[in-house]
Design a protein around this motif. Structure first.
Motif, PDB file in Angstrom:
ATOM      1  N   SER A   1     -25.235 -30.964  54.068  1.00 32.12           N
ATOM      2  CA  SER A   1     -24.732 -32.080  53.276  1.00 32.12           C
ATOM      3  C   SER A   1     -25.912 -32.695  52.539  1.00 32.12           C
ATOM      4  N   ILE A   2     -25.998 -32.438  51.241  1.00 32.33           N
ATOM      5  CA  ILE A   2     -27.174 -32.832  50.465  1.00 32.33           C
ATOM      6  C   ILE A   2     -27.420 -34.334  50.518  1.00 32.33           C
ATOM      7  N   TRP A   3     -26.372 -35.128  50.283  1.00 30.05           N
ATOM      8  CA  TRP A   3     -26.562 -36.574  50.235  1.00 30.05           C
ATOM      9  C   TRP A   3     -26.981 -37.127  51.591  1.00 30.05           C
ATOM     10  N   ALA A   4     -26.422 -36.601  52.662  1.00 30.17           N
ATOM     11  CA  ALA A   4     -26.821 -37.061  53.995  1.00 30.17           C
ATOM     12  C   ALA A   4     -28.288 -36.748  54.240  1.00 30.17           C
ATOM     13  N   GLY A   5     -28.737 -35.571  53.816  1.00 28.74           N
ATOM     14  CA  GLY A   5     -30.128 -35.196  54.006  1.00 28.74           C
ATOM     15  C   GLY A   5     -31.084 -36.057  53.197  1.00 28.74           C
ATOM     16  N   VAL A   6     -30.734 -36.306  51.937  1.00 26.95           N
ATOM     17  CA  VAL A   6     -31.593 -37.124  51.077  1.00 26.95           C
ATOM     18  C   VAL A   6     -31.717 -38.538  51.630  1.00 26.95           C
ATOM     19  N   LEU A   7     -30.588 -39.135  51.990  1.00 22.96           N
ATOM     20  CA  LEU A   7     -30.617 -40.506  52.498  1.00 22.96           C
ATOM     21  C   LEU A   7     -31.384 -40.596  53.812  1.00 22.96           C
ATOM     22  N   ALA A   8     -31.200 -39.622  54.698  1.00 24.13           N
ATOM     23  CA  ALA A   8     -31.905 -39.644  55.980  1.00 24.13           C
ATOM     24  C   ALA A   8     -33.405 -39.467  55.775  1.00 24.13           C
ATOM     25  N   GLY A   9     -33.801 -38.555  54.875  1.00 26.55           N
ATOM     26  CA  GLY A   9     -35.221 -38.357  54.618  1.00 26.55           C
ATOM     27  C   GLY A   9     -35.877 -39.593  54.029  1.00 26.55           C
ATOM     28  N   LEU A  10     -35.198 -40.251  53.076  1.00 25.61           N
ATOM     29  CA  LEU A  10     -35.751 -41.471  52.477  1.00 25.61           C
ATOM     30  C   LEU A  10     -35.822 -42.601  53.494  1.00 25.61           C
ATOM     31  N   ALA A  11     -34.815 -42.705  54.336  1.00 21.76           N
ATOM     32  CA  ALA A  11     -34.813 -43.746  55.361  1.00 21.76           C
ATOM     33  C   ALA A  11     -35.964 -43.547  56.341  1.00 21.76           C
ATOM     34  N   PHE A  12     -36.208 -42.285  56.702  1.00 19.36           N
ATOM     35  CA  PHE A  12     -37.322 -42.015  57.612  1.00 19.36           C
ATOM     36  C   PHE A  12     -38.651 -42.365  56.947  1.00 19.36           C
ATOM     37  N   GLY A  13     -38.792 -42.031  55.650  1.00 18.82           N
ATOM     38  CA  GLY A  13     -40.020 -42.373  54.946  1.00 18.82           C
ATOM     39  C   GLY A  13     -40.250 -43.870  54.901  1.00 18.82           C
TER      40      GLY A  13
END
Length: 284
Positions: A84-96
């Protein structure tokens, strides 16, 4: 136009290039502080990527849980492309953002690096898809059928087509074949074609018999011409064409029930019917 770069799908190559661009841009905004350890944006981006990939996979599996429940081992076979592209992008940005919460000097590098990485990923991915769609066409090579006839994929238009490149010696090909066979049975509005690469008729018939597979449109490509025309360098490779013969999607690696269902959604839903067959001519 390449579908893969050696054993690696081009989508993975694009992702790694975007990661490198993010790290290079971030380095331009790093301000060394006296007495402070050096800031390494690349390590943070790698962590963000790992978190994003994990979140993207988990979100996709949860969304398609019934399909994965039928074959739990397919959950860990991430080569099916189920993310799920959007889930991955949001999770990666949140972790950053979480990583930079107590590191003010890291915030600007991460912000501008993330923007550059995401932008390059979108642009390169879009450009790759457009180039593939403009270059990869339904192959015009004449292929043999199991009953001794011949046909051309380019002669079959008017309905969506899924072209699977496979071989009996390829473990991922063998694992995904029941998935494709089931889809062929259920999706009467889509033509599924199984183009064997480099094997003999007897090898193919033995495999189908031993695996108890009933497949339509099994073709022989003894010189792997279709692989060369499509730019694929690995098996299995699956090409998705619309009713006009235009390439709309590609997948290198094993397909699961869920990942195949996602790709077939672009063709819409249709009631079950007899699978379409390719026009053939007998060899004199």
């Amino acid at each position: 136009m390449m579908v893969s770069l050696g054993p690696f799908p081009m989508s993975l190559v694009v992702l790694l290039v975007a990661l490198a661009i993010a790290a290079l841009v971030a380095r331009q905004f790093v301000v060394p502080l006296p007495g402070q350890p050096a800031i390494k944006p690349l390590s943070t981006f790698l962590d963000m990527l790992m978190v994003g990939v994990l979140a993207a996979r988990l979100a996709f599996v949860l969304a398609w849980w019934p399909q994965y429940l039928a074959d739990p081992w397919s959950i860990v076979r991430i080569g099916d492309g189920g993310f799920s592209i959007w889930a991955g992008v949001l999770a990666g940005l949140a972790f950053g953002a979480w990583r930079a919460r107590n590191a003010p000097a890291l915030r600007r590098p991460l912000l501008f690096g993330a923007i550059a990485g995401l932008a390059s990923w979108a642009v390169l991915g879009g450009a790759l898809l457009l180039m593939q769609q403009s270059v990869v066409k339904l192959p015009a090579t004449e292929l043999s059928t199991l009953d001794g006839g011949s046909t051309k994929l380019s002669a079959m238009t008017g309905e969506p087509m899924v072209v699977n490149l496979w071989a009996t010696w390829c473990p991922p090909c063998r694992r995904e074949m029941p998935v494709l066979a089931k889809a062929q049975e259920e999706r009467g509005d889509v033509t599924f074609v199984f183009v064997n690469q480099g094997e003999s008729e007897s090898e193919i018939r033995d495999y189908l018999r031993e695996s108890h597979l009933q497949l339509s449109n099994v073709l022989l490509d003894p010189f792997s011409s279709v692989m060369q025309e499509s730019g694929s360098r690995g098996l299995p490779t699956t090409l998705f064409f619309d009713a006009d013969g235009r390439l709309v999607d590609t997948h290198m690696g094993e397909l699961s029930n869920a990942s195949l269902a996602v790709k077939l959604r672009r063709f819409g839903a249709a009631p079950s019917s007899s699978p379409p067959t390719l026009p053939t001519k007998e060899v004199p």
